[in-house]
Design a protein around this motif. Structure first.
Motif, PDB file in Angstrom:
ATOM      1  N   TYR A 192      39.870  68.969  39.926  1.00  0.00           N
ATOM      2  CA  TYR A 192      38.810  69.379  39.490  1.00  0.00           C
ATOM      3  C   TYR A 192      38.831  70.934  39.109  1.00  0.00           C
ATOM      4  O   TYR A 192      39.122  71.717  40.186  1.00  0.00           O
ATOM      5  CB  TYR A 192      37.472  69.015  40.074  1.00  0.00           C
ATOM      6  N   LEU A 193      38.647  71.397  37.887  1.00  0.00           N
ATOM      7  CA  LEU A 193      38.872  72.885  37.533  1.00  0.00           C
ATOM      8  C   LEU A 193      37.574  73.642  38.257  1.00  0.00           C
ATOM      9  O   LEU A 193      37.786  74.725  38.834  1.00  0.00           O
ATOM     10  CB  LEU A 193      38.717  73.010  36.274  1.00  0.00           C
ATOM     11  N   GLU A 194      36.337  73.083  38.385  1.00  0.00           N
ATOM     12  CA  GLU A 194      35.212  73.571  38.925  1.00  0.00           C
ATOM     13  C   GLU A 194      35.158  73.360  40.252  1.00  0.00           C
ATOM     14  O   GLU A 194      34.071  74.170  41.022  1.00  0.00           O
ATOM     15  CB  GLU A 194      33.924  73.042  38.217  1.00  0.00           C
ATOM     16  N   HIS A 195      35.982  72.595  41.192  1.00  0.00           N
ATOM     17  CA  HIS A 195      35.754  72.516  42.571  1.00  0.00           C
ATOM     18  C   HIS A 195      37.078  73.122  43.049  1.00  0.00           C
ATOM     19  O   HIS A 195      38.012  73.343  42.596  1.00  0.00           O
ATOM     20  CB  HIS A 195      35.741  71.066  42.688  1.00  0.00           C
ATOM     21  N   PRO A 196      36.969  73.286  44.446  1.00  0.00           N
ATOM     22  CA  PRO A 196      38.187  74.036  45.272  1.00  0.00           C
ATOM     23  C   PRO A 196      39.288  72.986  45.203  1.00  0.00           C
ATOM     24  O   PRO A 196      39.174  71.624  45.133  1.00  0.00           O
ATOM     25  CB  PRO A 196      37.755  74.044  46.657  1.00  0.00           C
TER      26      PRO A 196
END
Length: 448
Positions: A257-261
């Protein structure tokens, strides 16, 4: 050899006594991209191999790309006749497989320790680096930590879906470090931990990480680097199998996920002499500083190992604790090389740069090479992040630049083996180019 054969034969016969319903055993080894290859043997034939019969597999199985295809790498694959190479059984690794529908066993195999080891086999690369350290009186102790995500078993048009909370049946789509997530997913996590222990892996701490459906598993410290890397490799295999059995997918993908670590592979390493003294703690910890300097110097030249694919480079500079420069610090998780607080006996480095889907044998070999380089050259490191938040040296942030940087460095070629470096870099270059040969939906949306 006779002693080893008798030990292996006893291991196979004991396994058969304890697991009389197992008819086949998977003989497996890790290839360059970090996937297992091998053969499924009838257990009667395994007993013959343990007694000394030859075990041969194609040499070029080690060279497979991420999707399993072969690339032309020098004279390998298409101009060498695809020869077989000897493998041997790794003692102590014959274990039951509990996540398959039928009773099965598995056992690691390797070319290291044979009369003609494969120079570019990951386990052999690590074995050579370890042997060189042992010859210098340096004895590492190692512990891996692996992060991974759980997803729903069913993909949505090829895209991952958040894991379903088994208590509410809602998507576990909220980033959280809460301990309750361990309780909600305890059934699958407990099975993962127990299955790993059944494989002989010392599982210690389990953590709910920040990403939705993300967890971290820590392993015990080991004074056998090869075995420590075996544990990391086998854990990935068993964890994916257990997850599917429970209706999930487990993935060690670096940045799903780009938005998560992203998911990392953190490696703790301490160094001891033959008497058990911590080498890094000697002389007011001056060897620690030298070791850090060596790690940071070689780090930019080992990026294809630490970030082994296109997706792994997406993790760098992400939302949490993933640096974009070679840096270090005391108790600082923003650093590539972190020095955890500890007493002199347990003083160690924590190498935090590698992605979770990196090859554990090669990651450990590269870390050892950096430590050795630093102890040999005895240079001072750059300032730690604790003193200067801008401290650090640049490293490549794309694969093609990374393989050029790795292939040309004399110390990396010397310490990891020139033949391995050439083969590995070309494998990564070809894999990256093959990845670019598919037109994405976004490309059509932007340019059609």
């Amino acid at each position: 050899m006779k002693s080893q054969s008798s030990t292996l034969l006893a291991e196979v016969r004991t396994f058969r006594q304890h697991h009389p319903d197992v008819r086949y055993v998977d003989l497996i080894a890790l290839d360059i991209p970090g996937h297992f290859y091998g053969k499924r043997y009838p257990i009667e034939m395994l007993e013959k191999v343990a007694a000394g019969s030859p075990l041969k597999l194609p040499q070029n199985a080690v060279l497979l790309g991420t999707q399993g295809g072969l690339f032309k790498i020098g004279d390998y694959c298409f101009h060498d006749g695809d020869p077989d190479a000897n493998r041997r059984l790794v003692p102590g690794t014959l274990k039951p497989v509990s996540w398959e529908s039928q009773p099965l066993g598995q056992m690691l195999i390797t070319s290291d320790g044979t009369e003609a080891p494969i120079e570019f086999e990951p386990r052999e690369v690590l074995a050579k680096v370890l042997q060189r350290l042992h010859n210098k009186g340096i004895h590492p102790v190692v512990a891996f930590e692996l992060e991974f995500y759980l997803f729903d078993k069913t993909l949505d048009h090829g895209l991952p879906q958040f894991a379903r909370d088994p208590l509410s049946d809602d998507a576990d789509d909220q980033p959280t470090l809460h301990i309750e997530r361990l309780s909600r997913f305890s059934e699958v996590l407990d099975d993962m931990a127990q299955t790993a222990k059944d494989q002989g892996i010392d599982i210690t701490v389990i953590t709910a990480e920040l990403g939705p459906g993300q967890f971290e598993i820590n392993f015990g410290h080991l004074d056998d680097g090869l075995r420590a890397a075996d544990w990391a490799a086998l854990f990935c295999r068993s964890t994916r199998g257990v997850a599917l059995k429970h209706g999930y997918r487990a993935s060690f993908m670096a940045k799903p996920y780009l938005e998560h670590p992203g998911s990392g592979m953190h490696v703790h390493v301490s160094l001891y002499d033959g008497a058990g003294n911590n080498l890094l703690a000697a002389h007011q910890q001056q060897p620690l500083r030298h070791a850090v300097a060596g790690c940071l110097e070689l780090l930019p030249h080992c990026m294809p190992i630490f970030s082994p694919n296109h997706n792994a480079f997406r993790r760098l500079g992400g939302t949490v604790n993933a640096a974009t420069r070679a840096c270090w610090g005391f108790e600082d998780r923003d650093a590539c090389v972190r020095i955890p607080e500890s007493d002199p006996r347990n003083l160690r480095i924590e190498h935090r740069l590698a992605s979770a889907d990196a090859n554990p044998y090669l990651v450990l070999a590269a870390i050892f090479a950096g430590l050795e380089h630093g102890l040999d050259t005895q240079r001072e490191p750059i300032a730690p992040l604790n003193e200067d938040r801008t401290s650090g040296t640049d490293f490549p942030l794309d694969m093609l630049d990374a393989v050029r940087t790795m292939q040309q460095h004399p110390s990396v070629r010397e310490k990891l083996g020139a033949e391995f470096v050439d083969v590995y870099c070309e494998n990564k270059r070809q894999d990256h180019l093959a990845f670019q040969q598919e037109i994405s939906v976004r490309e059509y949306r932007w340019f059609l």
